[in-house]
Design a protein around this motif. Structure first.
Motif, PDB file in Angstrom:
ATOM      1  N   GLU A   2      31.435  17.346 -45.829  1.00 53.66           N
ATOM      2  CA  GLU A   2      32.646  17.988 -46.189  1.00 53.66           C
ATOM      3  C   GLU A   2      33.610  18.475 -44.757  1.00 53.66           C
ATOM      4  N   LEU A   3      32.630  18.583 -43.825  1.00 63.47           N
ATOM      5  CA  LEU A   3      33.853  18.809 -42.739  1.00 63.47           C
ATOM      6  C   LEU A   3      34.661  17.680 -42.019  1.00 63.47           C
ATOM      7  N   LEU A   4      34.015  16.545 -41.896  1.00 61.01           N
ATOM      8  CA  LEU A   4      34.241  15.237 -41.742  1.00 61.01           C
ATOM      9  C   LEU A   4      35.272  15.021 -42.815  1.00 61.01           C
ATOM     10  N   HIS A   5      35.236  14.965 -43.926  1.00 63.04           N
ATOM     11  CA  HIS A   5      36.038  14.630 -44.415  1.00 63.04           C
ATOM     12  C   HIS A   5      37.576  15.318 -44.537  1.00 63.04           C
ATOM     13  N   GLN A   6      36.845  16.861 -44.936  1.00 62.53           N
ATOM     14  CA  GLN A   6      38.370  17.765 -44.529  1.00 62.53           C
ATOM     15  C   GLN A   6      39.059  17.253 -42.799  1.00 62.53           C
ATOM     16  N   GLN A   7      39.165  16.456 -42.568  1.00 62.53           N
ATOM     17  CA  GLN A   7      39.883  16.345 -40.931  1.00 62.53           C
ATOM     18  C   GLN A   7      40.862  15.127 -41.398  1.00 62.53           C
ATOM     19  N   PHE A   8      40.819  14.594 -42.358  1.00 58.54           N
ATOM     20  CA  PHE A   8      41.782  13.781 -43.729  1.00 58.54           C
ATOM     21  C   PHE A   8      42.887  14.122 -44.572  1.00 58.54           C
ATOM     22  N   PRO A   9      43.597  13.885 -44.799  1.00 58.76           N
ATOM     23  CA  PRO A   9      44.775  13.374 -44.060  1.00 58.76           C
ATOM     24  C   PRO A   9      44.867  13.678 -43.282  1.00 58.76           C
ATOM     25  N   LEU A  10      45.789  12.712 -41.995  1.00 55.58           N
ATOM     26  CA  LEU A  10      45.914  13.086 -40.871  1.00 55.58           C
ATOM     27  C   LEU A  10      47.575  12.708 -41.205  1.00 55.58           C
ATOM     28  N   ASP A  11      48.298  13.687 -40.819  1.00 51.40           N
ATOM     29  CA  ASP A  11      49.960  13.933 -40.883  1.00 51.40           C
ATOM     30  C   ASP A  11      50.605  13.354 -39.937  1.00 51.40           C
ATOM     31  N   SER A  12      50.513  13.601 -38.498  1.00 47.53           N
ATOM     32  CA  SER A  12      50.923  12.960 -37.584  1.00 47.53           C
ATOM     33  C   SER A  12      50.203  12.927 -36.503  1.00 47.53           C
ATOM     34  N   PRO A  60      29.048  13.437 -32.817  1.00 48.30           N
ATOM     35  CA  PRO A  60      28.061  14.427 -33.381  1.00 48.30           C
ATOM     36  C   PRO A  60      27.522  15.713 -33.310  1.00 48.30           C
ATOM     37  N   ALA A  61      28.178  15.760 -31.293  1.00 50.70           N
ATOM     38  CA  ALA A  61      27.787  17.308 -30.846  1.00 50.70           C
ATOM     39  C   ALA A  61      29.214  17.346 -31.426  1.00 50.70           C
ATOM     40  N   ASP A  62      30.517  16.952 -31.551  1.00 47.36           N
ATOM     41  CA  ASP A  62      31.514  17.959 -32.213  1.00 47.36           C
ATOM     42  C   ASP A  62      30.506  18.685 -33.210  1.00 47.36           C
ATOM     43  N   PHE A  63      30.328  18.191 -34.373  1.00 51.87           N
ATOM     44  CA  PHE A  63      29.822  18.305 -35.389  1.00 51.87           C
ATOM     45  C   PHE A  63      28.729  19.487 -36.124  1.00 51.87           C
ATOM     46  N   ALA A  64      28.167  19.430 -34.906  1.00 48.70           N
ATOM     47  CA  ALA A  64      26.635  19.873 -34.255  1.00 48.70           C
ATOM     48  C   ALA A  64      27.423  21.217 -33.813  1.00 48.70           C
ATOM     49  N   SER A  65      28.045  21.965 -33.272  1.00 49.97           N
ATOM     50  CA  SER A  65      28.813  22.538 -32.430  1.00 49.97           C
ATOM     51  C   SER A  65      29.295  23.930 -33.789  1.00 49.97           C
ATOM     52  N   ALA A  66      30.092  22.474 -34.554  1.00 46.77           N
ATOM     53  CA  ALA A  66      30.650  23.838 -35.466  1.00 46.77           C
ATOM     54  C   ALA A  66      29.601  23.709 -37.192  1.00 46.77           C
ATOM     55  N   LEU A  67      28.447  23.168 -36.931  1.00 45.99           N
ATOM     56  CA  LEU A  67      27.571  24.015 -37.885  1.00 45.99           C
ATOM     57  C   LEU A  67      26.827  24.226 -37.475  1.00 45.99           C
ATOM     58  N   ASN A  68      27.151  24.602 -36.162  1.00 45.65           N
ATOM     59  CA  ASN A  68      25.670  25.912 -35.423  1.00 45.65           C
ATOM     60  C   ASN A  68      24.525  25.506 -35.609  1.00 45.65           C
ATOM     61  N   VAL A  69      24.223  23.925 -35.663  1.00 46.80           N
ATOM     62  CA  VAL A  69      23.127  23.354 -35.690  1.00 46.80           C
ATOM     63  C   VAL A  69      22.460  22.429 -33.867  1.00 46.80           C
ATOM     64  N   HIS A  70      21.384  21.797 -33.847  1.00 48.32           N
ATOM     65  CA  HIS A  70      21.431  21.066 -32.106  1.00 48.32           C
ATOM     66  C   HIS A  70      21.922  19.573 -33.188  1.00 48.32           C
ATOM     67  N   VAL A  71      22.495  19.322 -31.649  1.00 54.04           N
ATOM     68  CA  VAL A  71      22.383  17.612 -31.822  1.00 54.04           C
ATOM     69  C   VAL A  71      21.767  16.734 -32.615  1.00 54.04           C
ATOM     70  N   ASN A  72      20.572  16.785 -32.518  1.00 53.39           N
ATOM     71  CA  ASN A  72      19.709  16.411 -32.234  1.00 53.39           C
ATOM     72  C   ASN A  72      19.052  16.459 -34.127  1.00 53.39           C
ATOM     73  N   HIS A  73      18.456  18.000 -34.799  1.00 49.19           N
ATOM     74  CA  HIS A  73      18.134  17.692 -35.631  1.00 49.19           C
ATOM     75  C   HIS A  73      19.460  17.716 -36.901  1.00 49.19           C
ATOM     76  N   LEU A  74      20.822  18.042 -36.688  1.00 51.09           N
ATOM     77  CA  LEU A  74      21.641  16.955 -37.584  1.00 51.09           C
ATOM     78  C   LEU A  74      22.004  15.673 -37.577  1.00 51.09           C
ATOM     79  N   ASN A  75      20.989  14.746 -36.169  1.00 53.70           N
ATOM     80  CA  ASN A  75      21.045  13.503 -36.364  1.00 53.70           C
ATOM     81  C   ASN A  75      19.836  12.690 -37.064  1.00 53.70           C
TER      82      ASN A  75
END
Length: 311
Positions: free
Chosen positions: A203-213, A223-238
């Motif tokens: 959901e977080l990935l697709h919320q960024q789209f569509p791009l307007d400008s 992956p680190a960007d998303f892990a930070s936003a989801l408050n989990v370690h990047v290794n766990h997300l991966n």
């Protein structure tokens, strides 16, 4: 989990004895593809693989679906919309198999505005229920849609491709209206912890789209960007993403960025550097290299090639 990937070319090669309405010869990268057929020749076991295409099947006949390691016995009319990234196989348990199926690639799904609503829905997601058993009213409705697809595919109607896309949309709307996939949006607590994390990532990935400008570029690309936003370690997300989908987090992110790149190239007047910058590539050369490696051609070649009429 199988690491094999069945492509459309593989699918047609294994079914070379079947006649399809639309050509199966030209399956080059970046080209939209759709086909439809009956299930009367589907009395064999399919391999337990992921797919690089989407398939919607109206099933008559008894069989066993092995989906993501789980077994589902189908013994009455059902509609199947599996997530391509989840490995699955089908084993017939009765000699009589009937129904219909249609299949299409990522380009067909991405490049037509009719499907925008489904990209935001739970359809074709790894955590979604892939099978819905049908009552007689649902079966008759979906059977009618597929019959119309077959008739339209063999017709000379000049706008048949548009009509076919509309019929596919009706099938998918029926799936959302009448089944547990739609309900899963309000039942997230029933998902496992891993599925909830994957759902949140998607959901977080697709919320960024569509791009307007071009002035508003992507903010999360790793992956680190998303892990930070989801408050989990990047290794766990991966680990979670890989264990459920069979793909790396990076692969999924790059795939979605590529989809958006194609959409922007085809539907905006932005120059190539603006498209790249909006997607997070400050250096146009890096965007060109990324796109060419993934799509087999440069962004400019893709734009010029795809401006020609396609289905």
């Amino acid at each position: 989990m199988s690491q094999q990937l069945e492509t459309l070319t593989d699918f047609y090669r294994e079914r070379s004895f079947i006649s399809f309405p639309f050509s199966t010869e030209d399956l080059g990268k970046g080209k939209s593809h759709f086909n439809v057929n009956t299930r009367k020749y589907c009395n064999f076991k399919t391999p337990y693989n992921r797919r690089d295409f989407y398939k919607i099947t109206l099933i008559y006949g008894k069989g066993e679906l092995n989906y993501g390691g789980n077994s589902i016995i189908i013994d009455r009319p059902a509609i199947l919309l599996p997530c391509p990234s989840v490995p699955y196989s089908w084993t017939c348990l009765s000699g009589e198999q009937d129904g219909y199926y249609c299949l299409f690639n990522q380009e067909f799904f991405n490049e037509h505005y009719q499907f925008d609503i489904f990209k935001r829905s739970p359809l074709f997601k790894p955590w979604s229920e892939p099978v819905i058993f049908l009552d007689e009213k649902q079966r008759a409705l979906l059977h009618g849609y597929f019959e119309q697809m077959m008739e339209m595919a063999h017709s000379e109607y000049p706008y048949k491709y548009e009509a076919l896309r509309n019929l596919v949309c009706l099938v998918m709307h029926s799936f959302l209206v009448d089944n547990a996939v739609a309900q899963s949006q309000s039942q997230g607590n029933e998902l496992s912890a891993s599925s909830r994390l994957l759902k949140s990532f998607d959901e977080l990935l697709h919320q960024q789209f569509p791009l307007d400008s071009p002035a508003d570029p992507l903010t999360m690309r790793t992956p680190a960007d998303f892990a930070s936003a989801l408050n989990v370690h990047v290794n766990h997300l991966n680990h979670v993403v890989k264990s459920i989908t069979g793909q790396t987090t990076t692969t999924i992110i790059k795939s979605r960025i590529l989809e958006e790149a194609k959409t922007l190239l085809l539907n905006t007047q932005w120059d190539i550097s603006q498209v790249g910058y909006c997607l997070g590539f400050e250096d146009p050369a890096h965007f060109n290299n990324f796109f060419k490696k993934a799509a087999g051609m440069t962004p400019l070649q893709f734009r010029h090639t795809r401006l020609m009429p396609v289905i």
